[in-house]
Design a protein around this motif. Structure first.
Motif, mmCIF file in Angstrom:
data_model
loop_
_atom_site.group_PDB
_atom_site.id
_atom_site.type_symbol
_atom_site.label_atom_id
_atom_site.label_comp_id
_atom_site.label_asym_id
_atom_site.label_seq_id
_atom_site.Cartn_x
_atom_site.Cartn_y
_atom_site.Cartn_z
ATOM 1 N N LEU A 2 52.004 -40.456 83.269
ATOM 2 C CA LEU A 2 51.918 -41.001 82.305
ATOM 3 C C LEU A 2 52.954 -42.095 81.947
ATOM 4 C CD1 LEU A 2 50.781 -41.279 79.313
ATOM 5 C CD2 LEU A 2 52.154 -39.380 78.279
ATOM 6 N N LEU A 3 54.313 -41.845 82.634
ATOM 7 C CA LEU A 3 55.258 -42.457 82.408
ATOM 8 C C LEU A 3 55.044 -43.780 83.377
ATOM 9 C CD1 LEU A 3 58.271 -42.933 81.570
ATOM 10 C CD2 LEU A 3 59.022 -41.697 83.639
ATOM 11 N N ASN A 4 54.560 -43.498 84.205
ATOM 12 C CA ASN A 4 54.335 -44.696 85.519
ATOM 13 C C ASN A 4 53.144 -45.698 84.809
ATOM 14 O OD1 ASN A 4 56.501 -44.559 87.333
ATOM 15 N ND2 ASN A 4 55.152 -42.795 88.242
ATOM 16 N N LEU A 5 52.195 -45.295 84.265
ATOM 17 C CA LEU A 5 51.219 -45.989 83.714
ATOM 18 C C LEU A 5 51.406 -46.385 82.510
ATOM 19 C CD1 LEU A 5 48.021 -44.105 85.417
ATOM 20 C CD2 LEU A 5 49.131 -46.017 86.289
ATOM 21 N N GLY A 6 51.629 -45.385 81.492
ATOM 22 C CA GLY A 6 51.685 -45.805 80.102
ATOM 23 C C GLY A 6 52.957 -46.821 79.674
ATOM 24 N N VAL A 7 54.006 -46.829 80.276
ATOM 25 C CA VAL A 7 55.099 -47.204 80.049
ATOM 26 C C VAL A 7 54.983 -48.870 80.403
ATOM 27 C CG1 VAL A 7 57.756 -47.748 80.194
ATOM 28 C CG2 VAL A 7 56.749 -45.592 79.694
ATOM 29 N N ILE A 9 52.189 -50.625 80.961
ATOM 30 C CA ILE A 9 51.005 -51.321 80.246
ATOM 31 C C ILE A 9 51.170 -51.212 78.800
ATOM 32 C CG2 ILE A 9 48.237 -51.283 80.501
ATOM 33 C CD1 ILE A 9 48.586 -50.152 83.332
ATOM 34 N N VAL A 10 50.953 -49.984 78.368
ATOM 35 C CA VAL A 10 50.722 -49.765 77.107
ATOM 36 C C VAL A 10 52.033 -50.198 76.055
ATOM 37 C CG1 VAL A 10 49.777 -48.251 75.373
ATOM 38 C CG2 VAL A 10 48.780 -48.206 77.628
ATOM 39 N N GLY A 11 53.177 -49.669 76.644
ATOM 40 C CA GLY A 11 54.416 -49.818 76.050
ATOM 41 C C GLY A 11 54.624 -51.101 75.430
ATOM 42 N N CYS A 44 53.394 -56.212 85.259
ATOM 43 C CA CYS A 44 52.884 -54.999 85.237
ATOM 44 C C CYS A 44 52.509 -54.447 86.537
ATOM 45 C CB CYS A 44 52.155 -54.403 84.203
ATOM 46 S SG CYS A 44 52.714 -54.545 82.580
ATOM 47 N N ALA A 132 46.585 -49.855 88.632
ATOM 48 C CA ALA A 132 46.729 -48.751 87.594
ATOM 49 C C ALA A 132 45.651 -47.600 88.128
ATOM 50 C CB ALA A 132 46.276 -48.922 86.315
#
Length: 143
Positions: A2-7, A9-11, A44, A132
């Motif tokens: 979650l940290l590697n994908l979420g931050v 892209i979504v952050g 990203c 991703a």
């Protein structure tokens, strides 16, 4: 994961959405759109590729039995990162050199000259999605 994908892209999207209470949703949508139009998703994708290469190299150092597959994964992530960096560099150079010519003809051309073409925007979305998905698959398989 979650940290590697979420931050990456979504952050940034959520951070730009924080503008909405103070400046309205129209401004927030414009900022989010501009960040995608300026090729920020390429960065990203490059970051996700770097994280994927790190995980693959770590798995190789541990002596994983599937070394040829891991080595192929490193090549795929490196090629995707290199392609993303070349596209973003090419588009930025094109925008930089196209700015004076366009600005001479249209008063609002300075805003449009910095944005990427629709093809480049599509490539940034696809490259980030591919990076991703590959990183997610890699992370699940290496657990």
């Amino acid at each position: 994961m979650l940290l590697n994908l979420g931050v990456p892209i979504v952050g940034p999207v959520f951070t730009l959405a924080l503008v909405a209470p103070a400046h309205g949703w129209a401004v927030a949508r414009q900022l989010i759109g501009d960040s995608i139009k300026d090729g920020q998703l390429f960065w990203c994708a490059i970051g996700l590729c770097a994280a994927g290469v790190y995980e693959l190299v770590t798995a190789l150092e541990r002596g994983n039995a599937a070394a040829p597959v891991l080595q192929f994964g490193i090549v795929v992530f490196c090629l995707l990162a290199f392609a993303s960096s070349m596209v973003v560099m090419s588009c930025l150079l094109s925008g930089h050199y196209g700015r004076p010519v366009t600005a001479a003809h249209l008063p609002q051309a300075h805003r449009a000259a910095g944005t990427f073409s629709r093809v480049a925007i599509g490539c940034s979305i696809v490259s980030t999605a591919v990076a991703a998905m590959l990183f997610g698959i890699l992370h699940i398989l290496l657990l």
